[in-house]
Write a protein that holds these residues in place. Structure first.
Motif: not given
Length: 347
Positions: A147, A152-153, A156, A160, A264-266, A268-269, A272
């Motif tokens: 992470e 990454a957050d 999140d 994940w 929320p940031s899935v 971008a995760i 990446s």
């Protein structure tokens, strides 16, 4: 009696060779452990709601582990499989040159080298060998390390990862026959691979040695499957590959289906992480191929396509007929042609 593998040496070797880091304070470590336990519980509800699968067996508590503990858990799991196999091969008797103490130490170092390498790569695992129904392992230092590398957050990314690994726990606890079927297929592969005890042990040691050598000096071009596979074992390997492709693809679809609702940031995760999966220098590429990791990456993509296609066509309840019995599992050919499975099972 001597063993095929010196398991204590394997665990000690894995602990010695496993990577260190990332640097965390005691407070950060405690927070990560608490987060992962809480998020695994949260993920369980999300997975059940999305898949419609209900756990028929009570799962054990999630284990948040470090790399040493992950390797030790896998040593215990491998012992549960390999020791009875060695006993069966030798009928409980000493076989000169087969299970000698020197050979078991060599194999112990080889197994420990492989586990030490993997202990720095695995984010989580549903380990099914050691006991029923299995145990969910989350490798905290690897999760925190990745992470950070991805930027990454933390909440999140951890949720994940938990969605994927909890899906495997749900698969093996909601489908009571799945674990015994998987273990029977592993046994069938061993039986099909062995011609006699001496040849089997020689093949097993060659396979471990091939991987361990590649980790130290990655110039080998031999695959582990090339070493252990026989023509008789190919059919069993195809069934095992189809099963693992299904469970990995199913977990990927769950991640992608639940993720946008709760992470929320899935997007971008995922982007990446996919880049990270595809990356790797020449050393990493050789080792991944030898260990079957490249094949596992293909399983994610192929399995995701199969599961998503079927769910889109017939819906999740009809897809879940796949878990009815071993006969309703897809064949390796049907994974590439979802319509064929739908016609056979879910029509």
């Amino acid at each position: 009696m001597a063993q095929l593998v010196d398991w204590e040496l394997a665990a000690a070797t894995a602990a010695k060779l496993g990577p260190t880091g990332p640097k965390v304070t005691p407070g950060e470590a405690a927070s990560a452990v608490a987060d992962l336990r809480r998020l695994a519980d949260e993920a369980t509800g999300h997975v059940a709601a999305f898949t419609g699968l209900t756990e028929a067996m009570t799962p054990g508590p999630v284990r948040v582990v470090d790399r040493r503990d992950w390797a030790a858990a896998n040593v215990a799991g491998l012992q549960a499989v390999v020791n009875p196999l060695a006993d069966r091969l030798t009928k409980g008797k000493e076989v000169p040159g087969l299970l000698d103490s020197v050979g078991s130490k060599v194999t112990g170092v080889q197994a420990g080298t492989v586990l030490g390498y993997l202990s720095g790569k695995v984010l989580g695992q549903y380990e099914v060998f050691s006991a029923e129904p299995g145990q969910l392992l989350l490798v905290a230092p690897n999760i925190v390390g990745v992470e950070r590398k991805l930027g990454a957050d933390p909440r999140d990314f951890r949720l994940w990862v938990c969605l994927h690994e909890v899906t495997h726990r749900v698969q093996f606890t909601a489908v009571p026959w799945l674990r015994s079927h998987f273990l029977a297929e592993v046994q069938a592969f061993v039986d099909a691979s062995e011609t006699n005890s001496q040849q089997f042990v020689t093949r097993a040691r060659e396979a471990l040695g091939t991987i361990a050598d590649a980790i130290r000096d990655p110039k080998s071009t031999v695959s582990m499957i090339d070493v252990v596979q026989t023509p008789e074992s190919k059919a069993v390997l195809d069934r095992l590959t189809a099963l693992m492709t299904l469970v990995e693809g199913h977990a990927e679809v769950v991640m992608d289906g639940v993720g946008p609702q709760v992470i929320p940031s899935v997007g971008a995760i995922r982007e990446s992480f996919n880049r990270r999966r595809a990356a790797g220098g020449s050393v990493e590429s050789v080792i991944r191929r030898l260990l079957g990791i490249d094949a596992k990456l293909r399983q994610y993509a192929e399995g995701r396509h199969f599961v998503q296609t079927v769910v889109d066509r017939v819906g999740m309840p009809a897809f879940n007929t796949i878990w009815t019995s071993p006969e309703t599992l897809p064949t390796i050919a049907e994974l590439a042609a979802p319509e064929a499975w739908i016609s056979r099972v879910a029509h």
